[in-house]
Design a protein around this motif. Structure first.
Motif, PDB file in Angstrom:
ATOM      1  N   VAL A 274      -6.082 -55.293  -6.411  1.00  9.23           N
ATOM      2  CA  VAL A 274      -6.712 -54.077  -6.922  1.00  9.23           C
ATOM      3  C   VAL A 274      -7.012 -54.222  -8.410  1.00  9.23           C
ATOM      4  CG1 VAL A 274      -5.604 -52.578  -5.217  1.00  9.23           C
ATOM      5  CG2 VAL A 274      -4.485 -52.973  -7.432  1.00  9.23           C
ATOM      6  N   SER A 275      -7.907 -53.362  -8.885  1.00 12.46           N
ATOM      7  CA  SER A 275      -8.244 -53.300 -10.302  1.00 12.46           C
ATOM      8  C   SER A 275      -7.251 -52.379 -11.021  1.00 12.46           C
ATOM      9  CB  SER A 275      -9.661 -52.765 -10.475  1.00 12.46           C
ATOM     10  OG  SER A 275      -9.703 -51.383 -10.106  1.00 12.46           O
ATOM     11  N   ASP A 276      -7.405 -52.262 -12.334  1.00 10.05           N
ATOM     12  CA  ASP A 276      -6.546 -51.354 -13.098  1.00 10.05           C
ATOM     13  C   ASP A 276      -6.721 -49.909 -12.661  1.00 10.05           C
ATOM     14  OD1 ASP A 276      -5.435 -53.407 -14.549  1.00 10.05           O
ATOM     15  OD2 ASP A 276      -6.781 -53.187 -16.265  1.00 10.05           O
ATOM     16  N   SER A 277      -7.908 -49.575 -12.116  1.00 10.45           N
ATOM     17  CA  SER A 277      -8.162 -48.218 -11.637  1.00 10.45           C
ATOM     18  C   SER A 277      -7.888 -48.079 -10.142  1.00 10.45           C
ATOM     19  CB  SER A 277      -9.608 -47.812 -11.947  1.00 10.45           C
ATOM     20  OG  SER A 277     -10.532 -48.721 -11.364  1.00 10.45           O
ATOM     21  N   MET A 278      -7.234 -49.096  -9.548  1.00 12.00           N
ATOM     22  CA  MET A 278      -6.816 -49.106  -8.138  1.00 12.00           C
ATOM     23  C   MET A 278      -7.978 -49.232  -7.159  1.00 12.00           C
ATOM     24  SD  MET A 278      -3.513 -49.181  -8.120  1.00 12.00           S
ATOM     25  CE  MET A 278      -2.988 -48.699  -6.458  1.00 12.00           C
ATOM     26  N   ASP A 279      -9.150 -49.710  -7.627  1.00 13.84           N
ATOM     27  CA  ASP A 279     -10.219 -50.075  -6.698  1.00 13.84           C
ATOM     28  C   ASP A 279      -9.773 -51.285  -5.884  1.00 13.84           C
ATOM     29  OD1 ASP A 279     -11.678 -48.134  -7.988  1.00 13.84           O
ATOM     30  OD2 ASP A 279     -12.950 -49.542  -9.094  1.00 13.84           O
ATOM     31  N   ILE A 280     -10.140 -51.336  -4.600  1.00 18.98           N
ATOM     32  CA  ILE A 280      -9.809 -52.473  -3.750  1.00 18.98           C
ATOM     33  C   ILE A 280     -10.804 -53.598  -4.020  1.00 18.98           C
ATOM     34  CG2 ILE A 280      -9.694 -53.317  -1.384  1.00 18.98           C
ATOM     35  CD1 ILE A 280      -8.689 -50.611  -0.522  1.00 18.98           C
ATOM     36  N   LEU A 281     -10.288 -54.763  -4.433  1.00 20.09           N
ATOM     37  CA  LEU A 281     -11.132 -55.902  -4.788  1.00 20.09           C
ATOM     38  C   LEU A 281     -11.066 -57.024  -3.763  1.00 20.09           C
ATOM     39  CD1 LEU A 281     -10.321 -56.181  -8.605  1.00 20.09           C
ATOM     40  CD2 LEU A 281     -12.146 -54.863  -7.495  1.00 20.09           C
ATOM     41  N   GLY A 282      -9.966 -57.135  -3.018  1.00 18.90           N
ATOM     42  CA  GLY A 282      -9.890 -58.224  -2.065  1.00 18.90           C
ATOM     43  C   GLY A 282      -8.518 -58.388  -1.451  1.00 18.90           C
ATOM     44  N   LEU A 283      -8.340 -59.530  -0.757  1.00 14.05           N
ATOM     45  CA  LEU A 283      -7.120 -59.827  -0.021  1.00 14.05           C
ATOM     46  C   LEU A 283      -6.626 -61.212  -0.445  1.00 14.05           C
ATOM     47  CD1 LEU A 283      -5.536 -58.311   2.280  1.00 14.05           C
ATOM     48  CD2 LEU A 283      -6.617 -59.920   3.866  1.00 14.05           C
ATOM     49  N   TYR A 284      -5.443 -61.265  -1.074  1.00 20.07           N
ATOM     50  CA  TYR A 284      -4.868 -62.529  -1.546  1.00 20.07           C
ATOM     51  C   TYR A 284      -4.536 -63.419  -0.355  1.00 20.07           C
ATOM     52  CZ  TYR A 284      -1.928 -65.769  -4.161  1.00 20.07           C
ATOM     53  OH  TYR A 284      -1.404 -66.901  -4.735  1.00 20.07           O
ATOM     54  N   SER A 285      -4.896 -64.725  -0.450  1.00 19.91           N
ATOM     55  CA  SER A 285      -4.781 -65.573   0.733  1.00 19.91           C
ATOM     56  C   SER A 285      -4.228 -66.969   0.497  1.00 19.91           C
ATOM     57  CB  SER A 285      -6.155 -65.713   1.409  1.00 19.91           C
ATOM     58  OG  SER A 285      -6.655 -64.443   1.793  1.00 19.91           O
ATOM     59  N   TRP A 286      -4.349 -67.527  -0.702  1.00 16.12           N
ATOM     60  CA  TRP A 286      -3.913 -68.903  -0.933  1.00 16.12           C
ATOM     61  C   TRP A 286      -3.309 -69.053  -2.322  1.00 16.12           C
ATOM     62  CZ3 TRP A 286      -8.980 -68.272   1.031  1.00 16.12           C
ATOM     63  CH2 TRP A 286      -9.196 -68.770   2.322  1.00 16.12           C
TER      64      TRP A 286
END
Length: 330
Positions: A274-286
């Protein structure tokens, strides 16, 4: 075409040539404009690739020949970020009800990742350039990685999962067997009543309604992983990586975002970024393989959930109904 988009196109061309059979990753870093770095596990592999890279420059289009310097060097293997249950007190890390950041694993497995987020309803849809369309959707679901809760396509739909104290099963996943599909996503379904809090990440709070790509010039990011807990960093580039896919066979995943060092470790796979404003940016994978001593870089890598995956406008369509963060959904 922006330089970043041209770099992603160059990644695709290089991965399809002979150099792509021995390289481990291609990197475009925001602080090194005009440079593509190609990594190999050994000096021997690097030497054998020099001719192929030279031929790529000669025969391929302007995206490589006129825009980029190609730098070849050795570097770490990039592996799915999976932990083992003996590395942390996994049972203590899981609490009731389930939230993003809790441990996720196949019941009975010694390997674990992370619950990204639990929601009332989610639908993810993606299509390949060949026109094949895939849909993952479910009610009372949680998002994680295929390699965490679907075992690289090997787990059957309905397989028992452990995610918090409630009963969960594997609901759906994007298949890794389709090498044109550059995602590692899967959904678990919460079967127990009152088993999750919708739209929250443990220790961070509620995510926003915004799902987007990270800023191209590097953006402040955060995540809560089941192994490392809360960590922060920033995006530092885009990359294509060669890692485990269908039944753990090696394949290329393109358009992945790269993080600063130390952002995640094995066991954090599936964390929502997430960003500092809690926007969803992605999914950690590796993450970089930690035990390879010559390369203690420990960079992290995540898929965006936004529309611009690879190379242009090739991301998933995502619709989420979070549910009330204060309501133990029933």
């Amino acid at each position: 075409m922006t330089e970043e988009q041209a770099a992603l196109k160059a990644f695709e061309m290089l991965s399809q040539q002979s150099v792509g059979q021995i390289a481990t990753s291609f990197h475009y870093d925001y602080d090194k404009p005009g440079v593509i770095t190609i990594l190999f596990l050994s000096a021997q592999e690097l030497d054998s690739a020099k001719g192929s890279v030279a031929n790529s420059i000669e025969i391929d289009d302007i995206a490589i020949r006129h825009r980029f310097e190609l730098v070849l060097r050795t570097g770490p293997r990039i592996d799915p970020a999976l932990g083992r249950l003996d590395e942390i007190d996994a049972e203590a890390a899981m609490s009731f009800p389930t939230e993003g950041g809790d441990v996720a694993r196949i019941e009975g497995s010694n390997f674990f990742g992370t619950v990204g987020i639990a929601v009332s309803r989610i639908r993810l849809e993606a299509a390949t350039r060949a026109g094949t369309r895939y849909v993952c959707e479910g009610d009372r679901a949680f998002l994680s990685n295929n390699h965490v809760i679907a075992d690289y396509d090997r787990a059957a739909i309905g397989t028992a999962l452990r995610a918090g104290t409630g009963t969960s099963i594997l609901g759906s996943f994007f298949p890794m067997r389709d090498i044109l599909l550059h995602f590692d996503f899967a959904l678990g379904i919460n079967l127990s009543q009152g088993s999750f809090i919708g739209g929250t990440i443990r220790g961070l709070g509620s995510v926003s309604q915004v799902i987007r790509n990270p800023a191209a010039n590097g953006e402040s990011i955060r995540k809560v992983g089941a192994r490392t807990g809360l960590s922060s960093g920033r995006t530092v580039g885009r990359t294509s990586i060669r890692s485990s896919g269908y039944q753990e066979q090696q394949r290329w995943f393109n358009g992945v975002y790269k993080t600063t060092q130390g952002f995640g470790r094995g066991g954090d796979s599936g964390s929502i970024v997430v960003s500092d404003s809690m926007d969803i940016l992605g999914l950690y994978s590796w993450s970089d393989r930690e035990e390879e001593a010559p390369f203690p870089t420990n960079f992290g890598y995540f898929f965006t959930l936004g529309p611009d995956q690879y190379p242009i406008g090739d991301g998933p369509s995502v619709a989420i109904e979070y549910g009330s963060p204060s309501d133990k959904s029933t």
